[in-house]
Design an enzyme around this catalytic site. Structure first.
Site, PDB file in Angstrom:
ATOM      1  CG  HIS A 410     115.724  13.134 100.208  1.00 52.69           C
ATOM      2  ND1 HIS A 410     116.211  12.558  99.056  1.00 52.69           N
ATOM      3  CD2 HIS A 410     114.443  12.710 100.310  1.00 52.69           C
ATOM      4  CE1 HIS A 410     115.267  11.827  98.487  1.00 52.69           C
ATOM      5  NE2 HIS A 410     114.186  11.899  99.231  1.00 52.69           N
ATOM      6  CG  ASP A 414     117.667   9.848  95.856  1.00 57.03           C
ATOM      7  OD1 ASP A 414     117.637  10.960  96.409  1.00 57.03           O
ATOM      8  OD2 ASP A 414     118.078   9.673  94.690  1.00 57.03           O
TER       9      ASP A 414
END
Length: 442
Positions: A410, A414
């Site tokens: 992450h 995204d």
């Protein structure tokens, strides 16, 4: 004269190795280039040939123990030391030279621009130690780098002698105020063995997998995305033409070949998925090298299909069959397992229908391909990606359905990118229209 046999550099990204099995014992005569010891790295097993001819006098590192590159692992009595020439390859053909150890008591040389590893930085932060202070430590790692063991030893020394001035503080200066004490993490107690219990000793491969997976979960913030794919078109075409394909090309056509090809195209469309996190920024990889997990008896190994985006379905199928066969026979080379930029794991062959795999350190994502199962779904109507809208509207049909699961870093991208990447693969698989010509053209 006695000489030291040292653990060689077995790959550009390999800094340590585990002694798997000694092929010679003390007192044995060893010819130069004769296999001496089997070394296990986090990538592959390698038989290390002896750099000298002589008598093996002493084994310094027993089987199952891990050491860093350059560590003496054995002593050999030779008539004349004739080390392997500097230009000879390491691993499959020759052991190769390693830099001589520094004089006793001298600190290992620091490489220019050497940085602390993410693990060492995290441990330093957990124990409230400034990174500048850690950088002053004399590391025992390659190039003088500070290892996890170096830091933990320093933490233990700090706790037993809290008044000691840090290495970065001149002796005449007062130490800077310390922050609030950080309680060490409690040790996990080893459960007592009960009647009927059995202890399975860890193989070097199992231990390495455990270390790398734990490192990944500690250092990489994992996020996940799962998407459903209608594989009916691919399944029907493969069932119809797989025998003709085998007769024509001499290689099996697996579903994994379709997954690799679709993923390679998606990686070109979304290059940030084909990347890795660094402290300076996200490093986008120029090549699309896809690792494919192959299950072995005591673990998993990941051979790499190099430049997968430049290969046809047939080329990928050939690579998969060759790499899988040699993985199970223990005949992979370091070149076969190095350089991966993205990984595909296929738990579906064992019946899994929903998976969230762990990212390999150094990559940004891993794709899980789960089992293809036949089940009822709604088709037709307003258009669902499974063909033209049926004139009678929506209907229930039996289709071949699977899940694709993406685990991603992450920090690098995204969920929106992850979902678009997965949908790119989905569109490629659901839109497959091979026909008979594809047997020769793909």
């Amino acid at each position: 004269m006695p000489v030291e046999i040292k653990l060689p550099q077995l790959g550009e990204s390999t800094f340590e190795g585990t002694i798997g099995r000694w092929l010679k014992q003390p007192g044995d005569r060893v010819e130069r280039f004769e296999p001496l010891v089997e070394i296990i790295t986090d990538k592959v097993n390698v038989e290390m040939p002896s750099p000298y001819g002589g008598i093996l006098k002493e084994i310094l590192v027993p089987e199952g123990e891990t050491r860093e590159v350059g560590t003496p692992i054995a002593l050999m009595e030779v008539e004349a030391a004739e080390p392997v020439a500097a230009g000879e390859p390491v691993g499959a053909g020759a052991a190769g030279p390693v830099p001589s150890a520094p004089p006793a008591g001298a600190p290992p040389p620091r490489q220019a621009g050497a940085r602390l590893s993410p693990l060492v930085r995290r441990l330093a932060e957990e124990h409230g130690i400034p990174l500048a202070e850690v950088e002053q430590l004399r590391g025992s790692g390659a190039g003088g780098r500070v290892t996890k063991e170096d830091l933990l030893r320093y933490v233990a020394q700090r706790e037993t002698a809290p008044a000691v001035v840090s290495p970065a503080t001149p002796p005449a200066a007062a130490p800077s105020p310390a922050g609030p004490p950080v309680a060490p993490a409690p040790a996990v107690p080893t459960p007592a063995a009960a009647p009927g219990d059995r202890l399975l000793k860890l193989s070097p491969l199992r231990r390495t997998i455990a270390q790398r997976m734990a490192q990944s979960k500690r250092e990489i913030p994992h996020a996940y995305g799962v998407i459903e794919v209608d594989m009916t078109g691919v399944v029907d075409w493969r069932e119809k033409y797989k025998d003709e394909w085998r007769q024509r090309h001499g290689v099996a056509l697996t579903y994994t070949a379709f997954f690799v090809r679709a993923a390679a195209e998606a990686l070109r469309a979304f290059p940030v998925v084909n990347s890795t996190w660094t402290e300076e920024g996200v490093l986008l990889r120029g090549r699309v090298n896809i690792g494919v997990g192959v299950a072995l008896e005591d673990g998993l190994i990941v051979p790499v299909i190099k430049d997968a985006d430049q290969k046809s379905l047939l080329g990928i199928a050939r690579d998969l069959e060759d790499l899988s066969r040699r993985a199970r026979e223990g005949k992979l080379t370091l070149e076969d397992v190095e350089g991966g930029t993205f990984t595909i794991t296929n738990p579906g062959i064992f019946g899994s229908i929903w998976s969230m795999p762990i990212i390999l350190p150094g990559q940004a994502a891993i794709l899980a391909t789960d089992a293809i199962v036949r089940r009822p779904v709604v088709v037709g109507g307003r258009g669902d990606g499974r063909g033209e809208a049926a004139p009678w509207g929506e209907a229930i049909a039996i289709r071949s359905i699977m899940h694709l699961g993406l685990s991603f870093d992450h920090r690098v991208f995204d969920g929106a990118v992850a979902d678009r990447f997965l949908n790119h693969i989905k569109a490629r698989l659901e839109g497959f229209r091979g026909g008979q010509a594809a047997v020769t053209d793909l």
